[in-house]
Design an enzyme around this catalytic site. Structure first.
Site, PDB file in Angstrom:
ATOM      1  N   CYS A 243      -2.470  44.968  26.400  1.00 25.36           N
ATOM      2  CA  CYS A 243      -3.528  45.806  26.973  1.00 25.36           C
ATOM      3  C   CYS A 243      -4.823  45.620  26.190  1.00 25.36           C
ATOM      4  O   CYS A 243      -5.016  46.225  25.131  1.00 25.36           O
ATOM      5  CB  CYS A 243      -3.094  47.269  26.961  1.00 25.36           C
ATOM      6  SG  CYS A 243      -4.356  48.362  27.616  1.00 25.36           S
TER       7      CYS A 243
ATOM      8  N   CYS B  26      -6.861  48.803  25.722  1.00 31.21           N
ATOM      9  CA  CYS B  26      -6.302  49.765  24.752  1.00 31.21           C
ATOM     10  C   CYS B  26      -6.530  49.288  23.316  1.00 31.21           C
ATOM     11  O   CYS B  26      -6.854  50.079  22.439  1.00 31.21           O
ATOM     12  CB  CYS B  26      -4.798  49.938  24.944  1.00 31.21           C
ATOM     13  SG  CYS B  26      -4.263  50.071  26.635  1.00 31.21           S
ATOM     14  N   ASP B  27      -6.328  47.996  23.044  1.00 30.59           N
ATOM     15  CA  ASP B  27      -6.283  47.508  21.658  1.00 30.59           C
ATOM     16  C   ASP B  27      -7.485  46.665  21.235  1.00 30.59           C
ATOM     17  O   ASP B  27      -7.615  46.327  20.058  1.00 30.59           O
ATOM     18  CB  ASP B  27      -5.009  46.662  21.455  1.00 30.59           C
ATOM     19  CG  ASP B  27      -3.751  47.471  21.732  1.00 30.59           C
ATOM     20  OD1 ASP B  27      -3.791  48.695  21.513  1.00 30.59           O
ATOM     21  OD2 ASP B  27      -2.752  46.890  22.171  1.00 30.59           O
TER      22      ASP B  27
END
Ligand SMILES: Cc1cc2nc3c(=O)[nH]c(=O)nc-3n(C[C@H](O)[C@H](O)[C@H](O)COP(=O)(O)OP(=O)(O)OC[C@H]3O[C@@H](n4cnc5c(N)ncnc54)[C@H](O)[C@@H]3O)c2cc1C
Length: 299
Positions: free
Chosen positions: A129, A132-133
């Site tokens: 992701c 997300c990261d």
């Protein structure tokens, strides 16, 4: 007993819930992730959903959910694990042992990321992701593995944060749409690495390098992080033996969502369909609810 039990609260499930509300059918939407709204929630920008150009994926999911709630859908947090046909309809058995009953089921559990199956792939920190990261790789060097829309979208997103993004693809051309390919070609800090087959992700707890073969030559690039976007697999383990699946595990059904199990319908990415997008998932949810409604009227 509910009229419809909907499994999954992504675009397909939430649209089915919206249509259930409009059809005055009681609907229970069951979702394994807390307040989840499906895969679209991790996308930073959606450019192809009509009327909402450029909307953030999380916001789009929230809008779907709010609309379903406003129209009377009930929500339940739980992971459906088994389905049993009863005289009245269906019993849905959840991982924690709880049971819900409905006259019909609409299965919209979507897909999950395909994992990178190479040496080091399981122990290294590979992200699935970018949104997300990505933040953890500010001014660092990262690799994105894949050649489809998601991989190129991830590379573009990461190019705004990371110093360099190696875009590693096993074929000599990308599968992604032309608009994305053009944007990637115009982005200076994205370095395509074509015809490259990943062999290993090296390093300790964090990835430190990627080893790959290119034209029979073994090569390595040093990276601080690896992002993987190599496709997806359908979430249909719970349906094995319940209805017919194709050889890849997708639920066999046409646009009407009718499966080989009476009273169990399917919608969205988890169905055999030529296109897996928000708009097709939403349309599928509407169609499946319409099929469920007709089925209930004939009971
Ligand atoms: C990174 C990324 C970017 C994308 N960008 C775009 C884009 O720009 N435009 C576009 O149109 N599409 C885009 N897509 C595709 C789009 O997100 C999907 O096509 C769409 O979300 C499919 O909706 P769905 O409802 O079928 O499934 P999903 O969105 O996958 O939702 C399924 C839901 O079911 C839940 N679930 C799974 N198993 C169970 C279970 N056993 N019990 C209970 N709940 C369960 C999951 O947690 C999930 O919330 C993107 C996808 C990704 C991954």
């Amino acid at each position: 007993m509910y009229d419809v039990i909907i499994i999954g609260s992504g675009p397909a499930g939430l649209t089915a819930a919206i249509y259930a509300g409009r059809a005055m059918l009681s609907a229970l939407v069951c979702e394994k992730d807390y307040m989840g709204t499906g895969q679209i929630s991790v996308t930073d920008r959606v450019e192809n959903y009509p009327g909402l150009y450029g909307i953030n994926g999380y916001d789009l999911g929230e809008k779907f959910r709010e609309q379903a709630e406003t129209l009377g859908a009930e929500f339940y947090e739980g992971e459906a694990e088994n389905f049993e046909k009863t005289a009245e309809g269906w019993k849905v058995i959840f991982k924690d042992g709880s049971v819900k009953e409905g006259k019909t089921v609409i299965y919209t559990a979507g897909t999950s990321y395909r994992h990178l199956d190479v040496a080091g792939g399981e122990k290294q920190r590979i992200s699935y992701c970018a949104v997300c990261d990505g933040f953890f790789y500010k001014d660092k060097v990262v690799a994105v593995v894949g050649g489809g829309d998601t991989a190129l979208g991830d590379a573009l997103y990461l190019s705004k944060l990371a110093k360099t993004v190696y875009l590693i693809h096993r074929r000599d051309e990308f599968r992604a749409n032309k608009a994305l390919q053009k944007r990637v070609a115009e982005t200076d800090n994205i370095v395509p690495v074509m015809s490259a087959v990943i062999k290993e992700v090296t390093g300790g707890e964090n990835a430190e390098g990627v080893t790959y073969t290119q034209n029979d030559e073994k090569k390595n690039i040093a990276v601080d992080g690896v992002f993987c976007a190599i496709g997806s697999v359908p979430n249909t383990q719970a349906l094995e033996g319940v209805c017919e699946l194709d050889e890849s595990g997708y639920v066999k059904a046409g646009e009407d969502g009718i499966t080989t199990a009476k009273g169990l319908f399917v919608a969205g990415d988890v169905r055999t369909t030529p296109l897996r997008q928000v708009i097709t998932a939403a349309a599928d949810g509407a169609n499946a609810l319409s099929s469920a409604e007709k089925y209930i009227m004939e009971l």
